[in-house]
Enzyme design. Sequence first.
Site, PDB file in Angstrom:
ATOM      1  CE  LYS A 145      45.802  50.267  52.433  1.00 25.63           C
ATOM      2  NZ  LYS A 145      45.599  48.659  50.949  1.00 25.63           N
ATOM      3  N   GLY A 188      48.410  33.778  45.047  1.00 26.14           N
ATOM      4  CA  GLY A 188      48.685  33.781  45.047  1.00 26.14           C
ATOM      5  C   GLY A 188      49.306  34.826  44.226  1.00 26.14           C
ATOM      6  N   GLY A 218      51.269  39.677  43.252  1.00 29.18           N
ATOM      7  CA  GLY A 218      52.053  38.226  43.735  1.00 29.18           C
ATOM      8  C   GLY A 218      52.905  37.605  42.865  1.00 29.18           C
ATOM      9  NE  ARG A 260      38.619  43.916  46.664  1.00 25.10           N
ATOM     10  CZ  ARG A 260      39.199  43.025  47.459  1.00 25.10           C
ATOM     11  NH1 ARG A 260      38.096  41.763  47.959  1.00 25.10           N
ATOM     12  NH2 ARG A 260      40.131  43.773  47.930  1.00 25.10           N
ATOM     13  CB  THR A 282      50.892  46.732  45.653  1.00 23.51           C
ATOM     14  OG1 THR A 282      50.469  48.011  45.135  1.00 23.51           O
ATOM     15  CG2 THR A 282      50.337  46.443  46.813  1.00 23.51           C
ATOM     16  CG  ASP A 303      40.781  46.969  45.434  1.00 25.05           C
ATOM     17  OD1 ASP A 303      40.888  48.246  46.268  1.00 25.05           O
ATOM     18  OD2 ASP A 303      40.296  46.030  45.645  1.00 25.05           O
ATOM     19  CE  LYS A 315      39.355  48.342  49.142  1.00 28.51           C
ATOM     20  NZ  LYS A 315      41.219  48.735  48.631  1.00 28.51           N
ATOM     21  CB  ALA A 341      45.788  39.204  50.901  1.00 25.66           C
TER      22      ALA A 341
HETATM   23  C1  PPY Z   1      44.205  49.811  48.635  1.00 27.68           C
HETATM   24  O1  PPY Z   1      45.581  50.102  49.105  1.00 27.68           O
HETATM   25  O2  PPY Z   1      43.817  48.870  48.869  1.00 27.68           O
HETATM   26  C2  PPY Z   1      44.106  50.722  46.823  1.00 27.68           C
HETATM   27  O3  PPY Z   1      43.005  51.442  47.192  1.00 27.68           O
HETATM   28  C3  PPY Z   1      44.831  51.730  46.853  1.00 27.68           C
HETATM   29  C4  PPY Z   1      43.702  53.056  46.549  1.00 27.68           C
HETATM   30  C5  PPY Z   1      45.085  53.536  46.068  1.00 27.68           C
HETATM   31  C6  PPY Z   1      44.424  54.916  45.426  1.00 27.68           C
HETATM   32  C7  PPY Z   1      43.212  54.901  45.120  1.00 27.68           C
HETATM   33  C8  PPY Z   1      42.306  54.771  45.084  1.00 27.68           C
HETATM   34  C9  PPY Z   1      42.860  53.580  46.182  1.00 27.68           C
END
Ligand code: PPY
Length: 356
Positions: A66, A181, A186, A42, A151, A115, A78, A261
């Site tokens: 996740k 969003g 979105g 990010r 997504t 991201d 992250k 989100a």
């Molecule tokens: C997320 O889903 O929030 C991600 O960070 C997705 C992702 C997918 C593949 C590699 C790194 C992050």
Amino acid sequence: MDELIKAWDGECVIVSHDRPSGAWIFIAIHSTKLGPAIGGTRMKHYSELKDALEDAQRLAAGMTYKWAAAGLRGGGGKAVIALDHPLDQQERASLLRRYGTLVRKHRGLFLTGPDLGTSSEDMDIIAQEAPSLVFGRTLEAGGGGNPAPFTARGIFTALETTAQRLFGKGGLSGKKILVQGAGSVGRELIHLLQGCGCEVLFSDIEEETVRLHRNEKGLSFVPPEAVYETACDIFAPCAVGGVLNEESIPRLRCRAVVGGANNQLAAPEDARRLQDRGVLYAPDFVANSGGAIALIGIETRGWSREEAMRRVVKAVRDNLEAIYRTADHEGISTDEAARRLAQRRIDEGAPENEDS
Ligand code: PPY
């Protein structure tokens, strides 16, 4: 910041100050129990540096859940690049290259992808320095490309699953959905909803985006300050995190919250607050897992894009149905049910789920 690190249940945080740009880089590694940490990068400006660290930590924890809920062998991580000032294209590219070097130095502890604030083109740059540690490069560069359509398909599936549970056979048709969003995800979600006879309302803070959706697509616009009290069937937060909190939950006038989100709940208690108000909540790390599932599948298992779409739909639907069932049976919040599902897979050191 020391307090944030002391209080965190994750493994470690890699901190780097990028002197040429003034940016700070935090790579939060929450858990490597199921595999190397994988999570997006990010990039944005934060008004306080500690907010950037906290964002990285919370998002990394979300990734642990996740991957586990999706039945994939990934750990939670992250990265946040906290910009000090706006950068021109060249400064931005060289920052990304130095960031790529930082990722490479950790030799596979952390793998990354796009991201908020980063694109597939950015992933191409990072991958020049950190080959085989980057997902979501452009199609031209041999990557899986932009994960947003996957997504959005996952969120749409979560909306269908939730609508079926609440409204029965008719599902989403004719239902009023408020999308907060209209960014990359979105926007795709709005498109899918329009295709299935929903009444779509949207909100956004970008003037240009508002104009486009209101004028060209003829959608009803809800001003940002009126989002929470606007009556709708399902509220779909697809912008920032923390939108479900002590202050917003009592104002909600919807039957369910199902959005894309990350970190929608400001605090764990907010899951119970929603339940007490009779609002069905689709846990964010399940509803928004489509992009992550698809990129891993396409780039490490040779799935075609069609196969990835099918897998995303099945994973989100099956997981969410199981979560709603468990929450009902056990009288717990859906967030708690989702965490238990993920935690069970972590504790078992779950073998990869070939179905997902
Ligand atoms: C997320 O889903 O929030 C991600 O960070 C997705 C992702 C997918 C593949 C590699 C790194 C992050």
